[in-house]
Design a protein around this motif. Structure first.
Motif, PDB file in Angstrom:
ATOM      1  N   ARG A 136       0.797  -1.386   0.071  1.00 40.81           N
ATOM      2  CA  ARG A 136       0.043  -0.167   0.092  1.00 40.81           C
ATOM      3  C   ARG A 136       0.914   1.102  -0.022  1.00 40.81           C
ATOM      4  NH1 ARG A 136      -3.011  -2.963   3.829  1.00 40.81           N
ATOM      5  NH2 ARG A 136      -2.124  -1.540   5.438  1.00 40.81           N
ATOM      6  N   GLU A 137       1.843   1.241   0.767  1.00 38.97           N
ATOM      7  CA  GLU A 137       2.573   2.352   0.941  1.00 38.97           C
ATOM      8  C   GLU A 137       3.400   2.770  -0.480  1.00 38.97           C
ATOM      9  OE1 GLU A 137       4.090   5.551   3.447  1.00 38.97           O
ATOM     10  OE2 GLU A 137       2.830   3.705   3.769  1.00 38.97           O
ATOM     11  N   VAL A 139       2.143   1.866  -3.210  1.00 37.01           N
ATOM     12  CA  VAL A 139       1.296   2.406  -4.334  1.00 37.01           C
ATOM     13  C   VAL A 139       0.885   4.044  -4.194  1.00 37.01           C
ATOM     14  CG1 VAL A 139      -1.043   2.448  -4.805  1.00 37.01           C
ATOM     15  CG2 VAL A 139      -0.118   0.390  -4.735  1.00 37.01           C
ATOM     16  N   GLU A 140       1.185   4.323  -2.830  1.00 37.28           N
ATOM     17  CA  GLU A 140       0.812   5.713  -2.365  1.00 37.28           C
ATOM     18  C   GLU A 140       2.177   6.484  -2.776  1.00 37.28           C
ATOM     19  OE1 GLU A 140      -0.297   5.095   1.711  1.00 37.28           O
ATOM     20  OE2 GLU A 140      -2.120   4.585   1.244  1.00 37.28           O
ATOM     21  N   ASN A 141       3.525   5.952  -2.629  1.00 39.01           N
ATOM     22  CA  ASN A 141       4.598   6.759  -3.043  1.00 39.01           C
ATOM     23  C   ASN A 141       4.583   6.952  -4.296  1.00 39.01           C
ATOM     24  OD1 ASN A 141       7.291   7.819  -2.308  1.00 39.01           O
ATOM     25  ND2 ASN A 141       7.942   5.789  -2.960  1.00 39.01           N
ATOM     26  N   GLY A 143       1.910   6.962  -6.500  1.00 45.50           N
ATOM     27  CA  GLY A 143       1.011   7.895  -7.182  1.00 45.50           C
ATOM     28  C   GLY A 143       0.922   9.339  -6.669  1.00 45.50           C
ATOM     29  N   ALA A 144       1.464   9.569  -5.405  1.00 43.45           N
ATOM     30  CA  ALA A 144       1.448  10.860  -4.946  1.00 43.45           C
ATOM     31  C   ALA A 144       2.794  11.720  -4.454  1.00 43.45           C
ATOM     32  CB  ALA A 144       0.677  10.813  -3.619  1.00 43.45           C
ATOM     33  N   ARG A 145       3.841  11.037  -4.646  1.00 42.46           N
ATOM     34  CA  ARG A 145       4.965  11.918  -4.443  1.00 42.46           C
ATOM     35  C   ARG A 145       5.756  12.243  -5.745  1.00 42.46           C
ATOM     36  NH1 ARG A 145       5.071   8.088   0.072  1.00 42.46           N
ATOM     37  NH2 ARG A 145       4.788   9.230   2.181  1.00 42.46           N
ATOM     38  N   ARG A 150      10.030  10.510  -3.470  1.00 37.81           N
ATOM     39  CA  ARG A 150       9.708   9.159  -3.968  1.00 37.81           C
ATOM     40  C   ARG A 150      11.089   8.027  -3.681  1.00 37.81           C
ATOM     41  NH1 ARG A 150       7.108   8.104  -9.849  1.00 37.81           N
ATOM     42  NH2 ARG A 150       5.955   9.905  -8.928  1.00 37.81           N
TER      43      ARG A 150
END
Length: 233
Positions: A136-137, A139-141, A143-145, A150
């Motif tokens: 999950r981390e 995916v968020e890394n 997608g968002a950073r 990143r």
């Protein structure tokens, strides 16, 4: 013994009795030495055993739209395909990133030990939960950073995970990764990865010589990455 790293890894997040540790240590296994780029388990394969990483690194990867995507790195003590106890077919490749040594523990023997020692079932379930949190981390890394935080986040995570199995000290670790490996893991081009690594060096946040990486200003790197290691617990 391959189970020493596994036991050390589980002890970092769970309590294991001496009997449970002895049961793990007694599991039969077969050892394989892998060169950089060798496939440990292929996509579409139905493995009859679980892979325990003894030394080196493995990556979970799959080609998507003609581009290779790495969606996880595994460190010694990890069981990258533990899920195959319940989901028989691999939906990705497990690839050696740099040279590595793996041990395969048969499903039949592992299931028997888990039946005999329910505490081990709980410990391995906890390990599966942590791997899911890491995914999950990631995916968020991605997608968002932006690129710099990143890459910084990935380096902080690897350092933390390696430290917990005794393979990183004072922010220094051995990483046999190429810039192409990092690009595939971070969803960036090799040119962008090169520029990002150079920027981290310019800011004196890291020193990367050959295969030795040192995090020089860990607190600053974590701040840039918004890194909180709680998901690794």
């Amino acid at each position: 013994m391959p189970h020493q790293n596994l036991i050390r890894r589980l002890l970092a997040v769970s309590r294991l009795s001496e009997a449970e540790q002895k049961a793990l240590a007694g599991l039969p296994y077969a050892v394989r030495n892998l060169a950089d780029g060798d496939i440990a388990v292929h996509q579409g394969e139905r493995p009859s055993g679980c892979t325990v990483l003894m030394s080196g690194f493995l990556s979970r990867q799959r080609v998507i739209s003609e581009r290779n995507q790495i969606s996880a790195f595994y460190v010694p003590g990890d069981i990258p395909n533990l899920h195959c106890l319940h989901v028989p077919m691999m939906d990705h490749d497990l690839c050696s990133t740099g040279p590595s040594i793996i041990a395969t523990v048969g499903h039949v023997a592992l299931r028997q030990v888990l039946r005999d020692f329910p505490g081990l079932t709980y410990a391995l379930w906890g390990e599966s939960v942590i791997q899911a949190a890491i995914y999950r981390e990631w995916v968020e890394n991605l997608g968002a950073r932006a690129a710099l935080p990143r890459v910084a986040h990935l380096l902080c995570e690897l350092s933390t995970r390696l430290q917990r199995v005794g393979l990183a000290e004072n922010g220094k670790m051995n990483l046999p990764f190429t810039q192409a490996d990092l690009a595939d893991a971070c969803g960036l081009s090799t040119v962008h990865i090169n520029c990002t690594i150079q920027e981290l060096r310019r800011r004196r946040l890291i020193d990367w010589q050959g295969q030795t990486l040192e995090l020089l200003q860990r607190a600053e790197l974590e701040f840039i990455a918004e890194f909180n290691q709680e998901y690794l617990r």
